[in-house]
Design an enzyme around this catalytic site. Structure first.
Site, PDB file in Angstrom:
ATOM      1  N   THR A  40      35.279  43.182  44.907  1.00  0.00           N
ATOM      2  CA  THR A  40      35.380  42.391  43.678  1.00  0.00           C
ATOM      3  C   THR A  40      36.728  41.693  43.600  1.00  0.00           C
ATOM      4  O   THR A  40      36.806  40.519  43.214  1.00  0.00           O
ATOM      5  CB  THR A  40      35.160  43.289  42.440  1.00  0.00           C
ATOM      6  N   GLU A  48      39.875  32.313  41.795  1.00  0.00           N
ATOM      7  CA  GLU A  48      41.170  31.788  41.361  1.00  0.00           C
ATOM      8  C   GLU A  48      41.633  30.661  42.268  1.00  0.00           C
ATOM      9  O   GLU A  48      42.174  29.653  41.794  1.00  0.00           O
ATOM     10  CB  GLU A  48      42.229  32.892  41.334  1.00  0.00           C
ATOM     11  N   HIS A  74      30.607  40.881  38.741  1.00  0.00           N
ATOM     12  CA  HIS A  74      30.243  40.880  40.163  1.00  0.00           C
ATOM     13  C   HIS A  74      28.827  41.439  40.218  1.00  0.00           C
ATOM     14  O   HIS A  74      28.616  42.617  39.947  1.00  0.00           O
ATOM     15  CB  HIS A  74      31.222  41.744  40.954  1.00  0.00           C
TER      16      HIS A  74
END
Length: 135
Positions: A40, A48, A74
């Site tokens: 994750t 990002e 996730h």
């Protein structure tokens, strides 16, 4: 004030999943028992990166963008060897904050989604603040 980015603008980042990108590889001790699937934390990092790439055109010399918030789910496990792609879609700016919808996909479909917020700041200011944390 006119926004430099239009809402709906998107960018992406992709990578091939290696063992070093798995939850198992991130274990710190033998008691940490995680599966050998895409971590994750690596998915969040890829999301990002997709958002940060969009902001590079807005940066002045001596600036960078930093993540200030993530709210991610996730939803599917991805094995080593698959390609993962993250897409960031610009939602709008609130003051100094840039908001994004982020999504991740592997070879079989969607694996994660959520929102992410970034800010553009002075690199010098960031590093000075980090240095103060040395104590």
């Amino acid at each position: 004030m006119e926004e430099a980015l239009a809402p709906g603008t998107s960018s992406e980042a992709r990578m091939d999943v290696r063992f070093s990108d798995t939850a198992q590889a991130l274990s710190l001790s033998r008691e940490d028992d995680y599966p050998p699937v895409f971590a994750t934390s690596r998915m969040v990092a890829l999301m990002e990166l997709a958002a940060a790439r969009m902001l590079t055109r807005l940066l002045q010399p001596g600036q960078l963008s930093v993540g200030v918030n993530v709210d991610i789910r996730h939803t599917a496990a991805t094995p080593v060897g698959c390609t993962v792609r993250a897409v960031a879609t610009f939602l709008g700016q609130e003051g100094k904050l840039y908001r994004f919808r982020v999504e991740a996909f592997d070879d079989a479909g969607a694996i994660g989604e959520g929102t992410h917020t970034r800010a553009i700041i002075s690199t010098e200011r960031l590093m000075a603040g980090a240095e103060k944390r040395r104590g």
